[in-house]
Design a protein around this motif. Sequence first.
Motif, PDB file in Angstrom:
ATOM      1  N   ASN A 176      10.581 -19.766  -6.534  1.00 43.49           N
ATOM      2  CA  ASN A 176       9.377 -19.355  -6.969  1.00 43.49           C
ATOM      3  C   ASN A 176       8.372 -19.017  -5.794  1.00 43.49           C
ATOM      4  O   ASN A 176       7.745 -18.033  -5.931  1.00 43.49           O
ATOM      5  N   HIS A 177       8.226 -20.030  -4.727  1.00 48.19           N
ATOM      6  CA  HIS A 177       7.475 -19.559  -3.719  1.00 48.19           C
ATOM      7  C   HIS A 177       7.926 -18.184  -2.972  1.00 48.19           C
ATOM      8  O   HIS A 177       7.026 -17.471  -2.231  1.00 48.19           O
ATOM      9  N   MET A 178       9.109 -17.924  -2.875  1.00 47.85           N
ATOM     10  CA  MET A 178       9.658 -16.890  -1.920  1.00 47.85           C
ATOM     11  C   MET A 178       9.152 -15.604  -3.016  1.00 47.85           C
ATOM     12  O   MET A 178       8.937 -14.666  -2.395  1.00 47.85           O
ATOM     13  N   ASP A 179       9.436 -15.787  -4.154  1.00 46.42           N
ATOM     14  CA  ASP A 179       8.638 -14.541  -4.846  1.00 46.42           C
ATOM     15  C   ASP A 179       7.167 -14.243  -4.824  1.00 46.42           C
ATOM     16  O   ASP A 179       6.939 -13.155  -4.546  1.00 46.42           O
ATOM     17  N   ARG A 180       6.505 -15.340  -4.486  1.00 45.12           N
ATOM     18  CA  ARG A 180       5.135 -15.163  -4.551  1.00 45.12           C
ATOM     19  C   ARG A 180       4.939 -14.977  -3.150  1.00 45.12           C
ATOM     20  O   ARG A 180       3.900 -14.249  -2.795  1.00 45.12           O
ATOM     21  N   MET A 181       5.275 -15.528  -2.131  1.00 48.75           N
ATOM     22  CA  MET A 181       5.130 -15.102  -0.771  1.00 48.75           C
ATOM     23  C   MET A 181       5.642 -13.788  -0.257  1.00 48.75           C
ATOM     24  O   MET A 181       5.386 -13.163   0.477  1.00 48.75           O
ATOM     25  N   GLY A 182       6.952 -13.698  -0.667  1.00 50.12           N
ATOM     26  CA  GLY A 182       7.645 -12.372  -0.193  1.00 50.12           C
ATOM     27  C   GLY A 182       7.592 -11.140  -1.099  1.00 50.12           C
ATOM     28  O   GLY A 182       7.144 -10.117  -0.813  1.00 50.12           O
ATOM     29  N   LEU A 183       8.362 -11.386  -2.247  1.00 42.50           N
ATOM     30  CA  LEU A 183       8.592 -10.028  -3.136  1.00 42.50           C
ATOM     31  C   LEU A 183       7.041  -9.323  -3.340  1.00 42.50           C
ATOM     32  O   LEU A 183       6.847  -8.223  -3.459  1.00 42.50           O
ATOM     33  N   ARG A 184       6.077 -10.509  -3.996  1.00 40.98           N
ATOM     34  CA  ARG A 184       4.791  -9.606  -4.190  1.00 40.98           C
ATOM     35  C   ARG A 184       3.929  -9.186  -3.003  1.00 40.98           C
ATOM     36  O   ARG A 184       2.926  -8.526  -3.261  1.00 40.98           O
ATOM     37  N   ALA A 185       4.528  -9.546  -1.789  1.00 37.22           N
ATOM     38  CA  ALA A 185       3.767  -9.001  -0.656  1.00 37.22           C
ATOM     39  C   ALA A 185       4.429  -7.673  -0.023  1.00 37.22           C
ATOM     40  O   ALA A 185       3.847  -7.106   1.039  1.00 37.22           O
ATOM     41  N   VAL A 186       5.338  -7.273  -0.392  1.00 33.26           N
ATOM     42  CA  VAL A 186       6.193  -6.158  -0.041  1.00 33.26           C
ATOM     43  C   VAL A 186       5.157  -4.835  -0.109  1.00 33.26           C
ATOM     44  O   VAL A 186       5.299  -4.190   0.796  1.00 33.26           O
TER      45      VAL A 186
END
Length: 391
Positions: A176-186
């Motif tokens: 969940n945090h990888m999605d918030r920190m990574g995917l949404r920051a792309v």
Amino acid sequence: MTGEAVSQAMENDARDAARVSVSQDNGAFKIAAFGNWVAADVGPVDRQLRDIASKAQGSDLMLDLSGIGRIDTFGAWIFTRLSRSWRQAGGKVRVSGLKGGLSARLIEAVAGEDITAVPLEYKNTGLVRMLEMLGRVVYSMRRDAVLSFNMIGAAIRGPQMKAGKSGSVRPVSIINHMDRMGLRAVPIIALMSFLIGAIIAQQGAWSLRYFGAEFLTVDFVGILLLREVGVLLTAIMIAGRTGSAMTAEIGSMKMREEIDALQVIGLNPVGVLIFPRLVALTFVLPLLTFIANMAALFGAAVVLRFYSDISFDAFIIKLRAAIDLSTVFAGLIKAPFMALIIGTMAAVEGMKVEGSAESLGRRVTAAVVKAIFFVIVVDGFFAVFYAQIDY
């Protein structure tokens, strides 16, 4: 009780009552305190000390506390108020007679400082203020370093769900945090890197054109973006975007006493809140760095295609000759260290939030500033290290 016993008790009370002896020597006041300084007995002597303090007029004060017996917080506050009012009037205060023990600790606790630590020769000059500010900064850095190492150690030691007990890590929380920190920051990372790569390519081509070496722009852009600029700008963007959000989340939980509630029910706040975020950030920052590098190279290729008439095929061929895998990994190796710094700074500042919105704002700002500062410092250390090992 007999009359003789009553008389003896009255004499003991009179002998143990709070009292002071005041003398003057070369314009300096000397006040010696005796007896028990408790709320029931210090009323008369309190008025006496107020009168003396009103006559201070910038003179020095020697406060001798060796003769005091029992003391409570009211008595300790009287000494604290006397010292502060004397200094505010421009005088200097030196305290003697406190050799440790309960009385000294109580007075220092009420004063909020060590009142024996101010010597008679102390002068609040500009140099002293500058050194004091420097000392506070150094002490703050030491405290932050200790808290950071404690945070990292707790995260490594305890990804458990209960304090003091072994347990499993929750992959769902990390994902969940990888999605918030990574995917949404792309999107923002890719756009920023595309523009940075385009600007660097344009400026490099414009500068090298005067030397007839415009074709070397590809080498310059490739090495600079892959080794330094890509990972550094990505880390700075993540520090501002994810680090601030992480501090705000943890700080809000601290303000609402949710972290205290976790401890009450037996959960480890570091394992529940901080460990998943650190792991997620450590995974996503190298991936975001790779995406940023590709976006920056694409931006550079687009600009050079129209500005310097270097085709995409020529750009790729020249880039392959200029770089190798060591160039790519020279930047990617830095990313996990920078991610650990960003997450640790955000967690430490979040845990330091107090019970006001103003405190939350200060801590969020401090987290971003400290994270960016240490990211740049670490990048400098890596640059020196790579130069020493010829990497």
